[in-house]
Design a protein around this motif. Structure first.
Motif, short mmCIF file in Angstrom:
data_model
loop_
_atom_site.label_atom_id
_atom_site.label_comp_id
_atom_site.label_asym_id
_atom_site.label_seq_id
_atom_site.Cartn_x
_atom_site.Cartn_y
_atom_site.Cartn_z
N GLY A 7 49.45 -24.45 48.66
CA GLY A 7 50.79 -24.75 48.14
C GLY A 7 51.89 -24.66 49.18
O GLY A 7 53.04 -24.94 48.89
N MET A 8 51.54 -24.27 50.42
CA MET A 8 52.55 -24.13 51.49
C MET A 8 52.46 -25.32 52.44
O MET A 8 51.37 -25.66 52.90
N ASP A 9 53.61 -25.89 52.75
CA ASP A 9 53.63 -27.02 53.68
C ASP A 9 53.68 -26.51 55.12
O ASP A 9 54.68 -25.92 55.54
N VAL A 10 52.61 -26.74 55.87
CA VAL A 10 52.57 -26.22 57.24
C VAL A 10 53.57 -26.94 58.15
O VAL A 10 54.00 -26.40 59.17
N TYR A 11 53.99 -28.14 57.78
CA TYR A 11 54.97 -28.88 58.59
C TYR A 11 56.38 -28.32 58.42
O TYR A 11 57.30 -28.72 59.14
N ALA A 12 56.57 -27.41 57.47
CA ALA A 12 57.89 -26.78 57.33
C ALA A 12 58.19 -25.91 58.56
O ALA A 12 59.34 -25.66 58.89
N CYS A 13 57.14 -25.44 59.22
CA CYS A 13 57.32 -24.57 60.40
C CYS A 13 57.88 -25.37 61.57
O CYS A 13 57.37 -26.43 61.90
N TYR A 14 58.93 -24.85 62.21
CA TYR A 14 59.46 -25.53 63.40
C TYR A 14 59.26 -24.70 64.67
O TYR A 14 59.99 -24.86 65.65
N GLN A 15 58.28 -23.79 64.62
CA GLN A 15 57.81 -23.11 65.84
C GLN A 15 58.86 -22.23 66.53
O GLN A 15 58.91 -22.19 67.76
N CYS A 16 59.65 -21.52 65.74
CA CYS A 16 60.65 -20.66 66.37
C CYS A 16 60.02 -19.37 66.92
O CYS A 16 60.59 -18.71 67.78
N GLY A 17 58.85 -19.00 66.37
CA GLY A 17 58.14 -17.82 66.88
C GLY A 17 58.54 -16.49 66.25
O GLY A 17 58.04 -15.44 66.65
N LYS A 18 59.45 -16.53 65.26
CA LYS A 18 59.88 -15.26 64.66
C LYS A 18 58.72 -14.54 63.99
O LYS A 18 58.67 -13.31 63.96
N CYS A 19 57.80 -15.29 63.40
CA CYS A 19 56.66 -14.67 62.72
C CYS A 19 55.84 -13.84 63.72
O CYS A 19 55.48 -12.69 63.44
N SER A 20 55.58 -14.42 64.90
CA SER A 20 54.79 -13.70 65.89
C SER A 20 55.55 -12.48 66.41
O SER A 20 54.96 -11.42 66.65
N ALA A 21 56.86 -12.63 66.55
CA ALA A 21 57.67 -11.50 67.04
C ALA A 21 57.72 -10.38 66.01
O ALA A 21 57.93 -9.22 66.36
N SER A 22 57.50 -10.69 64.74
CA SER A 22 57.58 -9.68 63.67
C SER A 22 56.24 -9.04 63.34
O SER A 22 56.19 -8.03 62.65
N CYS A 23 55.17 -9.68 63.81
CA CYS A 23 53.83 -9.27 63.35
C CYS A 23 53.40 -7.92 63.95
O CYS A 23 53.38 -7.77 65.17
N CYS A 57 44.91 -10.09 60.18
CA CYS A 57 46.19 -10.06 59.46
C CYS A 57 46.11 -9.06 58.31
O CYS A 57 45.14 -9.04 57.56
N THR A 58 47.14 -8.24 58.17
CA THR A 58 47.15 -7.23 57.11
C THR A 58 47.85 -7.73 55.84
O THR A 58 48.01 -6.97 54.89
N LEU A 59 48.30 -8.97 55.87
CA LEU A 59 49.02 -9.57 54.73
C LEU A 59 50.28 -8.76 54.38
O LEU A 59 50.64 -8.62 53.22
N CYS A 60 50.91 -8.24 55.43
CA CYS A 60 52.07 -7.36 55.20
C CYS A 60 53.33 -8.14 54.84
O CYS A 60 54.30 -7.56 54.35
#
Ligand code: SF4
Ligand code: SF4
Length: 174
Positions: A7-23, A57-60
């Motif tokens: 149900g999630m559109d992967v093209y919505a991501c614009y590669q800002c990298g915040k997810c990796s910085a938060s993980c 991934c811990t699904l946090c």
């Protein structure tokens, strides 16, 4: 263009990298969260399913909470794990085996039986000798229980598993 995963559109991501910085577990990942999204966007599904990150991934939800585009990566990762569990080989084999062992332990005892988990992990992967030694040391010191303890509501937990399994079989029949 859109590509939906759970149900999630992967093209919505614009590669800002915040997810990796938060993980919180980025340091152990072989592919960082934003890279998972990128690989999905360019159709490299095999590379994603073979990576260790989807099992680490811990699904946090730290990533999805900070995502400016509302991409719920844990929801995507859950679907990737389901797809990964259907694979029989590949580099992610030990992670899949460990994941399965945790689930079977929860289903059986209502909680994780740690000593059993270490043994089954060792048997299914053959690559956890260091863990086996550690378990023996912990058993000797009384830090791990030799036998599983079960929670009172384990049948309720087992019911959850049965309902999920029935749902998956229903999906297959559609
Ligand atoms: S934070 Fe969101 S938009 Fe940014 S890279 Fe991660 S998933 Fe993509
Ligand atoms: S949900 Fe997974 S990918 Fe997202 S921040 Fe937590 S551990 Fe990292």
């Amino acid at each position: 263009m859109s590509m939906l995963v759970n149900g999630m559109d992967v093209y919505a991501c614009y590669q800002c990298g915040k997810c990796s910085a938060s993980c919180p577990v980025y340091f152990a990942m072989d592919i960082l969260p934003h890279q998972i999204l990128r690989l999905l966007q360019i159709g490299e599904m095999d590379q994603v399913l073979d990576c260790e990150s989807i099992w680490l991934c811990t699904l946090c939800s730290a990533c999805s909470t900070r995502c400016p585009r509302g991409v719920d990566l844990p929801v995507i990762i859950e679907e990737l794990r389901r797809a990964g569990l259907r694979r029989v080989s590949g580099p992610g084999r030990s992670q899949r085996a460990f994941h399965n062992s945790v689930l079977r332990s929860l289903e059986r005892h209502g909680r994780v039986y740690k000593a059993g988990l270490a043994v089954s992990g060792h048997l299914s992967t053959g690559s956890r000798q260091r863990d086996a030694r550690l378990v023996l040391a912990l058993l000797k010191r009384g830090k791990l229980r030799m036998w599983p303890s079960r929670i009172r509501g384990r049948l309720v937990v087992r019911g959850f598993f049965q309902r999920v399994q029935a749902g998956q079989e229903g999906e297959k029949d559609v």
